[in-house]
Design a protein around this motif. Sequence first.
Motif, PDB file in Angstrom:
ATOM      1  N   PHE A  25       1.625   6.260   4.267  1.00 32.42           N
ATOM      2  CA  PHE A  25       0.596   5.055   4.274  1.00 32.42           C
ATOM      3  C   PHE A  25      -0.256   5.040   3.068  1.00 32.42           C
ATOM      4  O   PHE A  25      -0.537   6.133   2.486  1.00 32.42           O
ATOM      5  CB  PHE A  25      -0.445   5.341   5.388  1.00 32.42           C
ATOM      6  N   PHE A  26      -0.171   3.964   2.224  1.00 28.06           N
ATOM      7  CA  PHE A  26      -0.991   3.744   0.985  1.00 28.06           C
ATOM      8  C   PHE A  26      -1.995   2.529   1.169  1.00 28.06           C
ATOM      9  O   PHE A  26      -1.553   1.235   1.743  1.00 28.06           O
ATOM     10  CB  PHE A  26       0.021   3.603   0.056  1.00 28.06           C
ATOM     11  N   ASP A  27      -3.237   2.792   0.538  1.00 28.05           N
ATOM     12  CA  ASP A  27      -4.335   1.753   0.695  1.00 28.05           C
ATOM     13  C   ASP A  27      -3.936   0.674  -0.537  1.00 28.05           C
ATOM     14  O   ASP A  27      -4.577  -0.360  -0.403  1.00 28.05           O
ATOM     15  CB  ASP A  27      -5.578   2.251   0.512  1.00 28.05           C
ATOM     16  N   GLU A  28      -3.301   0.686  -1.471  1.00 29.23           N
ATOM     17  CA  GLU A  28      -3.115  -0.100  -2.555  1.00 29.23           C
ATOM     18  C   GLU A  28      -1.570  -0.383  -2.625  1.00 29.23           C
ATOM     19  O   GLU A  28      -0.716   0.734  -2.614  1.00 29.23           O
ATOM     20  CB  GLU A  28      -3.846   0.643  -3.745  1.00 29.23           C
ATOM     21  N   SER A 168       4.017   2.220   4.573  1.00 26.80           N
ATOM     22  CA  SER A 168       2.895   0.983   4.714  1.00 26.80           C
ATOM     23  C   SER A 168       2.266   0.840   3.600  1.00 26.80           C
ATOM     24  O   SER A 168       1.671   1.787   2.981  1.00 26.80           O
ATOM     25  CB  SER A 168       2.274   1.341   5.972  1.00 26.80           C
ATOM     26  N   VAL A 169       2.119  -0.295   3.115  1.00 29.34           N
ATOM     27  CA  VAL A 169       1.259  -0.672   1.830  1.00 29.34           C
ATOM     28  C   VAL A 169       0.536  -1.862   2.559  1.00 29.34           C
ATOM     29  O   VAL A 169       1.137  -2.785   3.454  1.00 29.34           O
ATOM     30  CB  VAL A 169       2.058  -0.952   0.816  1.00 29.34           C
ATOM     31  N   PRO A 170      -0.575  -2.333   1.962  1.00 26.05           N
ATOM     32  CA  PRO A 170      -1.139  -3.767   2.436  1.00 26.05           C
ATOM     33  C   PRO A 170      -0.155  -4.796   2.335  1.00 26.05           C
ATOM     34  O   PRO A 170       0.302  -5.151   1.379  1.00 26.05           O
ATOM     35  CB  PRO A 170      -2.353  -3.785   1.626  1.00 26.05           C
ATOM     36  N   CYS A 173       5.422  -3.405   5.682  1.00 22.80           N
ATOM     37  CA  CYS A 173       5.650  -2.105   6.202  1.00 22.80           C
ATOM     38  C   CYS A 173       7.328  -1.873   5.889  1.00 22.80           C
ATOM     39  O   CYS A 173       8.044  -3.068   6.373  1.00 22.80           O
ATOM     40  CB  CYS A 173       5.365  -2.068   7.741  1.00 22.80           C
ATOM     41  N   GLU A 209      -0.317  -9.398  10.445  1.00 21.72           N
ATOM     42  CA  GLU A 209      -0.942  -8.596   9.585  1.00 21.72           C
ATOM     43  C   GLU A 209      -0.039  -7.972   8.423  1.00 21.72           C
ATOM     44  O   GLU A 209      -0.644  -7.798   7.229  1.00 21.72           O
ATOM     45  CB  GLU A 209      -1.436  -7.122  10.530  1.00 21.72           C
TER      46      GLU A 209
END
Length: 258
Positions: A25-28, A168-170, A173, A209
Amino acid sequence: MIRGIFDFLRGSRTPPVVPPRQKLFFDEAPDHIYAIGDVHGCDDTLGRLEDLIFEDSRKRDGTKWLVMLGDYVDRGPKSASVMDRLTSRPRADIKRICLAGNHEDVMLDFFQNPSADHRWLDFGGLETLYSYGLHKIPSNRRVLKNALLSHFPDEHLTFLETLPSLLSVPGYCFVHAGIRDGVALADQDDADLLWLRPEEDKKNVATSEFVTVHGHTPVSDVEIGTGRINLDTGAFMSGILSAVRLSGRNEPEIIQCG
């Protein structure tokens, strides 16, 4: 359905308990993401597609990732060469992330349980054995396992064992097969991520999403639908290996090689 597949592959015995694969999982997100569908031993085609991707990436500023969606082995003629390529550094200024496919799981399952009734060889494994230099196939499956391991680089085995099942990135997926509707990404079962077909859960990749980018289910042309992109164009059958470039808010751009 998924349990039934394992029953087919392993003589109706219960699959062993294995640790869950890592989920990333990455926030950016990077500025550009290239994703490639199922390779299945088609290393020559993968090399040509990489050339196109690397040429495209040199024209673009910012951070770049190359995401491989799994199924590197079986069916095609050069699985060992694909594994060599993916365990080496990419030839461009690009970060490569490889995800697990169901064929990698089946191959590992054979290593763990080389039973006489294991069906990996009928599932495309015979071509993988040939690619590693095994042309005389022992009838005893445990002897076969040991023969394969004697030809199998340690880094290839480590690669198979440590492949994550989800990225997963913003906004996106990435998985091999699909996601289960109503289940948080962190709680998704690896069996679904590696084996699920879109028709088994009609909503499994539809979400407001993010867009799910996957392979696993062969299609004649890349599918860009509501909430999902399917990149598996059956390279070992069609000769066409497909990728997509995702760049911020721009429309997805398909890159193909045959």
